[in-house]
Every structure is written in C-alpha cells, then in structure tokens.
Motif scaffolding. Structure first.
Motif, PDB file in Angstrom:
ATOM      1  N   MET A 100     -98.813 -51.119 -69.997  1.00  0.00           N
ATOM      2  CA  MET A 100     -97.674 -50.214 -70.128  1.00  0.00           C
ATOM      3  C   MET A 100     -96.471 -50.982 -70.662  1.00  0.00           C
ATOM      4  N   ARG A 101     -95.857 -50.414 -71.687  1.00  0.00           N
ATOM      5  CA  ARG A 101     -94.699 -51.052 -72.325  1.00  0.00           C
ATOM      6  C   ARG A 101     -93.463 -50.179 -72.050  1.00  0.00           C
ATOM      7  N   LEU A 102     -92.504 -50.751 -71.362  1.00  0.00           N
ATOM      8  CA  LEU A 102     -91.290 -50.042 -70.989  1.00  0.00           C
ATOM      9  C   LEU A 102     -90.093 -50.721 -71.632  1.00  0.00           C
ATOM     10  N   GLY A 124     -94.436 -48.676 -80.030  1.00  0.00           N
ATOM     11  CA  GLY A 124     -95.495 -48.676 -79.023  1.00  0.00           C
ATOM     12  C   GLY A 124     -95.011 -48.464 -77.605  1.00  0.00           C
ATOM     13  N   ASP A 172     -94.082 -46.755 -74.119  1.00  0.00           N
ATOM     14  CA  ASP A 172     -94.531 -45.603 -73.335  1.00  0.00           C
ATOM     15  C   ASP A 172     -93.340 -44.815 -72.793  1.00  0.00           C
ATOM     16  N   ALA A 173     -92.284 -45.520 -72.448  1.00  0.00           N
ATOM     17  CA  ALA A 173     -91.068 -44.878 -71.956  1.00  0.00           C
ATOM     18  C   ALA A 173     -89.884 -45.752 -72.310  1.00  0.00           C
ATOM     19  N   ALA A 207     -92.098 -44.424 -81.647  1.00  0.00           N
ATOM     20  CA  ALA A 207     -93.011 -44.075 -80.550  1.00  0.00           C
ATOM     21  C   ALA A 207     -92.843 -42.595 -80.228  1.00  0.00           C
ATOM     22  N   ASP A 214     -94.498 -40.334 -78.835  1.00  0.00           N
ATOM     23  CA  ASP A 214     -94.945 -39.786 -77.554  1.00  0.00           C
ATOM     24  C   ASP A 214     -94.198 -40.375 -76.364  1.00  0.00           C
ATOM     25  N   ALA A 215     -93.271 -41.279 -76.620  1.00  0.00           N
ATOM     26  CA  ALA A 215     -92.569 -41.934 -75.512  1.00  0.00           C
ATOM     27  C   ALA A 215     -91.627 -40.968 -74.803  1.00  0.00           C
ATOM     28  N   TRP A 216     -91.526 -41.119 -73.499  1.00  0.00           N
ATOM     29  CA  TRP A 216     -90.531 -40.389 -72.724  1.00  0.00           C
ATOM     30  C   TRP A 216     -89.203 -41.138 -72.785  1.00  0.00           C
ATOM     31  N   LEU A 239     -95.784 -40.752 -66.643  1.00  0.00           N
ATOM     32  CA  LEU A 239     -96.882 -41.403 -67.348  1.00  0.00           C
ATOM     33  C   LEU A 239     -98.226 -41.179 -66.666  1.00  0.00           C
ATOM     34  N   GLY A 289     -97.484 -35.809 -65.960  1.00  0.00           N
ATOM     35  CA  GLY A 289     -97.617 -36.236 -67.344  1.00  0.00           C
ATOM     36  C   GLY A 289     -97.285 -35.167 -68.364  1.00  0.00           C
TER      37      GLY A 289
END
Length: 421
Positions: free
Chosen positions: A1-3, A74, A76-77, A134, A136-138, A311, A346
């Motif tokens: 997971m990349r934050l 890339g 995720d959030a 990204a 799809d990132a939140w 997520l 999600g």
C-alpha cells in the motif's frame, strides 16, 4: 500500500506516522510518501518519521519529495494537510477581523473565508494532478476549512472525503469519563464541519442506550470546562456542542479575549519552531509530548480508520466524516457537505440516518451552509462582490458595513494568493 501525504513537512506528520506504526494491523502500509515544497523542512520531518517507524519495528519505506506528480504515481490514497501561506497567513486571519469587532479565527468568520479563498484553488490543482497519476486513489482532506474544501473536491468529481478530529477527540474524552473503551462509545454527531452537536452518546453501538443525560449529570463541569462554555448552558441545551460553537454562543466574549491576549497563531508558530528543532535531533525516535499541544489530537487514529475502511480493510465501519448530505439533513440541499456518522467501505461513504435537529441548531446549520456555498463560489470564481456576499451571509459578520470593510481587508492581506485580485 502506497500512501501519500501532501503537506508532509507539517509538524503534524509525526503524529500521523506514530499512528501508522501503532495501528499497522489495520493499515498494512508499504510506502509512505511525504510531499512538501519546503525541502529542508521536509527532510527534517522525514528523518524523524523514519526513526519512529524503525523504533516500532514497522517495515514501511518513507520517501520524501517536492515532486507531487512523481509522488502520486501509483498512490492508493492521498492525505491533504496543507496550509497555504503558512502560519504568517494564519496570524493575519486571526488579527484583522478583530479590527471590526468580529472574531478572528482560521476556520470560521472572515478569517475562515480568507483561508478558503487561498486553499480551494491549490487543493483542486493538487487533486487534478493526483487524478492523472492515480485515478483510483482516494483523497482524504484534513485541510481546513474541511467542509468547503471537501465540497470543492466532490463538485469537481474527485473520490474525496473530509476528515476532522473533533468527533474522535470527544469520543475519547467521553470514553475516559465513562470508563469505557473508545470503540464502545458511539456519538450521534450531527452538523457541519466545526459546527456540530453530540445529540446522544450511545454505549455498545448505534442502538445502545443513550448515556448523554447521565454523562452531563455526572461530568457536566468537566465537559463544560473543556469546551470553555458554562455548565448551565449545557444543562439547558441537553446536548454537547463542538468547542467551535463558542465562537457563536460567546462571540463578543471571545473577541475581547482575542484582543487582550497573544494569538493562537503566534503560539503555534513558536511551538512549530520548537518541534522542528526536536525533530532535527537524530536521537529522537518518538513523537514528543509537545506535539499534543499543537492540535490534531487523535488525527492519526481517525486517518488510519478511514483509510483502512476506504481501501477495503474494514468493511462496514462507521465513522464521522464530511460527505454529501444526500438527504441526511432534509432542510439542506443533497449536494451540501455535512459532518455525520457514515458507513465507510471500499465503495465509498454513506451517511447514516440522523435524528432530526432541533430548530435551535438547524437554523444555524442552514445559515452557515448557505455561507459555505457562497464562500465556495468566491473561491472558484473570485471577485470582490462574491467575497462581500459570502461575508454578508456569515452569521458572525452579517452587517453590510462590516462585510464591506472586511472584504477590503481580506483582499489586501491575501492579494498574493488571489489570482483575480
């Protein structure tokens, strides 16, 4: 997971990192990317972040960069915790409204409007760049004014949700007073960001017994002292207002206090200087006690819970967030942004049904929601007249003479941040 944390050079960041380290089972983080234009400050904060994770045996990699586009690739959030203009702008927000006898504060009144005007265009630019890198990132917004900024993000079509630490702070305080685990305390938290009331405090979940009357009867003095409001007022209301309601319920008293004493901005600026000196110490590998005075208490726990749910790690979690009204408060438009309990997973956030608001509170909510709509219009399209309309609509301003004068002062103090000025 990349934050990714935008505003990663903030002195808040070690609080966030400490939460990531302690709550690793909830949020299995692989990489934390801290983004900030202040490269020197970023390296100091990045260093203590790495040491905090290492001390607690967390394997996540911490990356620091001034390049937002590379950071967002890339992700995720993305968490937003930025302050356009820094503490110097906050000092102005807290000062010039007082010249008109209006409260000086960074999230409400004329100062809050100034912050919104500076912040919304910057946040929308960041969000567009995140969407390209990204899609799809939140985006989780902790940047004030959270309600207005979240509305701007949602109106622009971003996958966004707003987060504030007021509710989790009250939850933790009530849990301590009740001798209960925080997870057992469910708040009926209703309103707008920084304009909320706890209508009930239920033990064991949303359907548990309401212990708010007993809480006020047994611990009313402690709650009132924390809010800096009279115990008698809480007894008359029968609910617990956010401490931000003091700006409305005791406006003139607050103005007198602000005029007499040093500003909160000055205190925070001094605190930040001290924290950064601590962070630069290579032996420091835990968040210092001083950070608790900075504000943002329990921000890390709230952020971890929210990101983990978004997520997919905690399906069906119930949390206080800033999201579309969607009928929750029937007297507001569906596209307004409210701060309420919501089911989070999600697929997004879905506000839960809320108890009807007494007209005493609903009237103020409707008033401030109308101001927020005008404030967002001014932030997006600019122009002196739009600023004036927003100020005239705000219940802490409301008079045309004040609105005119404050408009001139807002523009004068923020010209470098307003493309249209």
């Amino acid at each position: 997971m990349r934050l990714v944390v935008v505003g990663g050079g903030s002195t808040y960041t070690p609080e966030l990192v400490d939460g990531f380290a302690r709550l690793r089972d909830a949020l299995p983080l692989d990489e934390l990317v801290l983004v900030d234009p202040a490269a020197e400050r970023l390296e100091v904060v990045g260093g203590v972040a790495r040491r905090i994770l290492a001390r607690q045996g967390h394997p996540a990699k911490v990356t620091t960069t001034t390049d937002l586009d590379a950071a967002a690739d890339g992700a995720d959030a993305v968490l937003l915790q930025l302050r356009v203009g820094g503490q110097a702008a906050r000092q102005q927000d807290e000062t010039w409204p007082l010249e008109c006898g209006c409260v000086g504060q960074e999230t409400t009144g004329a100062g809050g409007l100034a912050k919104a005007l500076r912040t919304v265009p910057v946040v929308l630019d960041i969000a567009e760049r995140v969407r390209r890198a990204a899609p799809d990132a939140w985006i989780v917004d902790f940047t004030n004014p959270v309600g207005i900024v979240t509305r701007a993000l949602l109106d622009a079509g971003h996958r966004a949700v707003g987060l504030c630490n007021v509710a989790i702070g009250l939850q933790r305080k009530f849990a301590a007073l009740l001798g209960a685990a925080p997870a057992e305390v469910h708040l009926e938290h209703v309103g707008l960001n920084h304009l909320t009331w706890e209508l009930g405090v239920r033990l064991g979940g949303p359907d548990g017994p309401d212990v708010l009357p007993a809480l006020l009867a047994e611990h009313g003095e402690a709650v009132a002292d924390d809010l800096r409001l009279p115990r008698g007022l809480l007894d008359r209301l029968g609910v617990v207002p956010s401490y931000y309601l003091r700006y409305f319920y005791a406006h003139d008293q607050v103005v007198d206090e602000l005029r007499a004493g040093p500003s909160r901005a000055a205190a925070v600026a001094d605190m930040e200087r001290r924290l950064l000196r601590m962070y630069a110490d290579p032996a420091l590998d835990e968040k210092p006690a001083l950070l608790a005075e900075r504000g943002g208490a329990f921000y890390s726990e709230a952020a971890v819970d929210l990101v983990a749910s978004l997520l997919g790690g905690r399906g069906g979690a119930v949390q206080v967030v800033n999201a579309r009204n969607a009928g929750t408060l029937p007297f507001l438009p569906d596209d307004a942004v409210v701060e309420v309990q919501a089911a989070v997973d999600g697929t997004g956030v879905r506000p839960l049904p809320a108890r009807p608001l007494d007209p005493l509170y609903a009237g103020l909510v409707a008033h401030v929601a109308a101001y927020e709509e005008l404030a967002l219009d001014a932030a997006l399209r600019g122009g002196r007249e739009r600023v004036f309309r927003a100020l005239l609509a705000h219940p802490l301003v409301g008079q045309y003479g004040y609105a005119d004068t404050l408009t001139d002062r807002l523009v004068a103090h923020n010209r470098e941040h307003l493309a249209w000025a």
